[in-house]
Design a protein around this motif. Sequence first.
Motif, PDB file in Angstrom:
ATOM      1  N   LYS A 130       0.835  -1.199   0.000  1.00 25.37           N
ATOM      2  CA  LYS A 130       0.000   0.000   0.000  1.00 25.37           C
ATOM      3  C   LYS A 130       0.871   1.250   0.000  1.00 25.37           C
ATOM      4  O   LYS A 130       1.667   1.458   0.907  1.00 25.37           O
ATOM      5  CB  LYS A 130      -0.926   0.019   1.232  1.00 25.37           C
ATOM      6  N   ASP A 131       0.711   2.031  -1.071  1.00 21.74           N
ATOM      7  CA  ASP A 131       1.392   3.315  -1.194  1.00 21.74           C
ATOM      8  C   ASP A 131       2.878   3.205  -0.883  1.00 21.74           C
ATOM      9  O   ASP A 131       3.440   4.024  -0.165  1.00 21.74           O
ATOM     10  CB  ASP A 131       0.728   4.349  -0.285  1.00 21.74           C
ATOM     11  N   TYR A 132       3.495   2.152  -1.433  1.00 24.17           N
ATOM     12  CA  TYR A 132       4.949   1.950  -1.351  1.00 24.17           C
ATOM     13  C   TYR A 132       5.452   1.780   0.087  1.00 24.17           C
ATOM     14  O   TYR A 132       6.614   2.021   0.383  1.00 24.17           O
ATOM     15  CB  TYR A 132       5.700   3.106  -2.039  1.00 24.17           C
ATOM     16  N   ASN A 133       4.560   1.362   0.985  1.00 23.22           N
ATOM     17  CA  ASN A 133       4.907   1.149   2.403  1.00 23.22           C
ATOM     18  C   ASN A 133       5.249   2.449   3.128  1.00 23.22           C
ATOM     19  O   ASN A 133       6.053   2.464   4.067  1.00 23.22           O
ATOM     20  CB  ASN A 133       6.077   0.172   2.546  1.00 23.22           C
ATOM     21  N   LYS A 134       4.608   3.533   2.745  1.00 17.61           N
ATOM     22  CA  LYS A 134       4.899   4.812   3.391  1.00 17.61           C
ATOM     23  C   LYS A 134       4.536   4.823   4.870  1.00 17.61           C
ATOM     24  O   LYS A 134       5.129   5.569   5.657  1.00 17.61           O
ATOM     25  CB  LYS A 134       4.173   5.943   2.654  1.00 17.61           C
ATOM     26  N   ASP A 135       3.573   4.003   5.261  1.00 21.38           N
ATOM     27  CA  ASP A 135       3.179   3.977   6.673  1.00 21.38           C
ATOM     28  C   ASP A 135       4.239   3.341   7.562  1.00 21.38           C
ATOM     29  O   ASP A 135       4.204   3.505   8.791  1.00 21.38           O
ATOM     30  CB  ASP A 135       1.847   3.242   6.841  1.00 21.38           C
ATOM     31  N   VAL A 136       5.193   2.606   6.954  1.00 24.26           N
ATOM     32  CA  VAL A 136       6.275   1.989   7.746  1.00 24.26           C
ATOM     33  C   VAL A 136       7.631   2.408   7.170  1.00 24.26           C
ATOM     34  O   VAL A 136       8.601   1.646   7.208  1.00 24.26           O
ATOM     35  CB  VAL A 136       6.147   0.453   7.778  1.00 24.26           C
ATOM     36  N   ALA A 137       7.698   3.619   6.644  1.00 26.84           N
ATOM     37  CA  ALA A 137       8.910   4.075   5.951  1.00 26.84           C
ATOM     38  C   ALA A 137      10.142   4.031   6.835  1.00 26.84           C
ATOM     39  O   ALA A 137      11.263   3.848   6.333  1.00 26.84           O
ATOM     40  CB  ALA A 137       8.691   5.493   5.431  1.00 26.84           C
ATOM     41  N   GLU A 139      10.836   1.806   9.011  1.00 23.76           N
ATOM     42  CA  GLU A 139      11.113   0.442   9.470  1.00 23.76           C
ATOM     43  C   GLU A 139      11.894  -0.400   8.467  1.00 23.76           C
ATOM     44  O   GLU A 139      12.263  -1.542   8.751  1.00 23.76           O
ATOM     45  CB  GLU A 139       9.799  -0.267   9.817  1.00 23.76           C
ATOM     46  N   GLY A 140      12.139   0.138   7.272  1.00 25.04           N
ATOM     47  CA  GLY A 140      12.859  -0.650   6.286  1.00 25.04           C
ATOM     48  C   GLY A 140      13.088   0.116   5.001  1.00 25.04           C
ATOM     49  O   GLY A 140      12.864   1.339   4.927  1.00 25.04           O
ATOM     50  N   PRO A 164      11.641  -5.447  -7.089  1.00 23.43           N
ATOM     51  CA  PRO A 164      11.917  -4.763  -5.822  1.00 23.43           C
ATOM     52  C   PRO A 164      11.225  -5.454  -4.650  1.00 23.43           C
ATOM     53  O   PRO A 164      10.059  -5.837  -4.732  1.00 23.43           O
ATOM     54  CB  PRO A 164      11.360  -3.361  -6.066  1.00 23.43           C
ATOM     55  N   PHE A 165      11.952  -5.595  -3.558  1.00 20.23           N
ATOM     56  CA  PHE A 165      11.422  -6.292  -2.387  1.00 20.23           C
ATOM     57  C   PHE A 165      11.749  -5.512  -1.122  1.00 20.23           C
ATOM     58  O   PHE A 165      12.748  -4.780  -1.062  1.00 20.23           O
ATOM     59  CB  PHE A 165      11.962  -7.723  -2.307  1.00 20.23           C
ATOM     60  N   TRP A 166      10.909  -5.674  -0.132  1.00 23.40           N
ATOM     61  CA  TRP A 166      11.013  -4.917   1.112  1.00 23.40           C
ATOM     62  C   TRP A 166      11.883  -5.674   2.110  1.00 23.40           C
ATOM     63  O   TRP A 166      11.747  -6.872   2.288  1.00 23.40           O
ATOM     64  CB  TRP A 166       9.629  -4.703   1.703  1.00 23.40           C
ATOM     65  N   VAL A 167      12.801  -4.921   2.752  1.00 27.37           N
ATOM     66  CA  VAL A 167      13.666  -5.500   3.775  1.00 27.37           C
ATOM     67  C   VAL A 167      13.599  -4.622   5.015  1.00 27.37           C
ATOM     68  O   VAL A 167      13.852  -3.413   4.944  1.00 27.37           O
ATOM     69  CB  VAL A 167      15.131  -5.600   3.300  1.00 27.37           C
ATOM     70  N   GLU A 168      13.229  -5.221   6.145  1.00 30.72           N
ATOM     71  CA  GLU A 168      13.169  -4.460   7.386  1.00 30.72           C
ATOM     72  C   GLU A 168      14.575  -4.149   7.882  1.00 30.72           C
ATOM     73  O   GLU A 168      15.532  -4.888   7.609  1.00 30.72           O
ATOM     74  CB  GLU A 168      12.382  -5.233   8.442  1.00 30.72           C
ATOM     75  N   ASN A 169      14.690  -3.052   8.600  1.00 34.77           N
ATOM     76  CA  ASN A 169      15.984  -2.617   9.111  1.00 34.77           C
ATOM     77  C   ASN A 169      16.660  -3.730   9.904  1.00 34.77           C
ATOM     78  O   ASN A 169      16.043  -4.352  10.775  1.00 34.77           O
ATOM     79  CB  ASN A 169      15.820  -1.387  10.011  1.00 34.77           C
ATOM     80  N   GLY A 234      19.643   4.230   1.784  1.00 34.32           N
ATOM     81  CA  GLY A 234      18.726   3.275   2.394  1.00 34.32           C
ATOM     82  C   GLY A 234      19.192   2.724   3.726  1.00 34.32           C
ATOM     83  O   GLY A 234      19.000   1.545   4.014  1.00 34.32           O
ATOM     84  N   GLY A 235      19.809   3.568   4.536  1.00 28.97           N
ATOM     85  CA  GLY A 235      20.268   3.116   5.832  1.00 28.97           C
ATOM     86  C   GLY A 235      21.640   2.478   5.826  1.00 28.97           C
ATOM     87  O   GLY A 235      22.165   2.145   6.892  1.00 28.97           O
ATOM     88  N   LEU A 236      22.221   2.280   4.654  1.00 28.01           N
ATOM     89  CA  LEU A 236      23.574   1.726   4.563  1.00 28.01           C
ATOM     90  C   LEU A 236      24.589   2.848   4.403  1.00 28.01           C
ATOM     91  O   LEU A 236      24.373   3.789   3.647  1.00 28.01           O
ATOM     92  CB  LEU A 236      23.701   0.776   3.364  1.00 28.01           C
ATOM     93  N   ASN A 237      25.707   2.725   5.101  1.00 30.45           N
ATOM     94  CA  ASN A 237      26.838   3.635   4.922  1.00 30.45           C
ATOM     95  C   ASN A 237      28.095   2.774   4.966  1.00 30.45           C
ATOM     96  O   ASN A 237      28.676   2.551   6.027  1.00 30.45           O
ATOM     97  CB  ASN A 237      26.854   4.698   6.017  1.00 30.45           C
TER      98      ASN A 237
END
Length: 346
Positions: A130-137, A139-140, A164-169, A234-237
């Motif tokens: 739903k909407d590119y997972n904006k409600d849990v943006a 979290e992953g 494209p697939f979703w990966v939680e933090n 995306g949270g990676l450095n």
Amino acid sequence: MTLRGGWFATGVAATALVLTPGTAFADKGGNNAQGSGKAQTSGGQGGGAIDSLVTFSGSTGGGGKARTGNVRPVGDWDPPACWYEPRTVDQFGKYVEDTYNETVNYPGQHSYAKTAVGQFRDKYKDGEYKDYNKDVADEGNWWVAVRDEDRWMEPEAQICDEQPFWVENGDDPGVPNAVTPQVLAELAYNRLQLPETEVTLAPEANTKVNLPTWAWLDEATFKEVDVTAELNAGGLNIQATTTAKPVSLKLEPGTTDAETYPASGECVINDDGSIGEPYAKGKADETPPCGLRYLRSSGDGTFKLQATVTWEISWTGTGGAGGDLPNGTFGADQEITVQEIQSVNR
């Protein structure tokens, strides 16, 4: 090396990738892929292509007058032709919406492509997600496939075929070629620009039959090079530095009617970083530690001496990671004239 997106990798969706107009995904500012300093790779092609967010700095070429070239891996190993990188919810959503809008509004676009892109958009906007997972943006992140543009038609570039697939933090993406410090190191390997191998000879371009020719490389112009690859997305450095160290010089005379010194033709590096030994007056009757001897004349032509340097390649990266990568080679040809020794009989 330019990079091509792989999100519409298979089936009907591939048609959309080819037919859609250009979509600029990443900031193109300062995307010079050559030269010193940081360089962001850029696909620069249309059809929903996405740029990698990996940046490179170091010995990537183009920064000076010296002639350079890409390292060639020894054996059948190659750096990855495709890999996966993370994208934020906003980045991913913008990409899909831009691709969809340009596709459906592009004059003459095939309905097949419009359908494919529409189905792709529906999956992430109003279908499985739903909407590119904006409600849990927070979290992953979305993970997406990126391809090396120079190799995107190779079979190796097609293995990154996951949509494209979703990966939680904190979770493992769970796919081969998900970007890591080692993957960055392997991508940096592909960016190494090595100095052209032009050995110093004595005699220089002209030598005589059966006369030992000395060959050497000076340490001052023959040293380590390195390239650093970084990804902050995306949270990676993470980052990795790949270093190439010269270890030996291989001489191939260009004819079977010749001998090399040593017999293997492989001249090892000296303790001071040089290879071989410069010729000095009075050494004409000595055997050079690195060199060759032609047994016949080149006639009206020349022999093509090939001098190839082997480079030992290693890497270090984020978190203390590191190791060795396959050795690489880079060389050049030199034209050598070999003349008969003229003698006078009395």
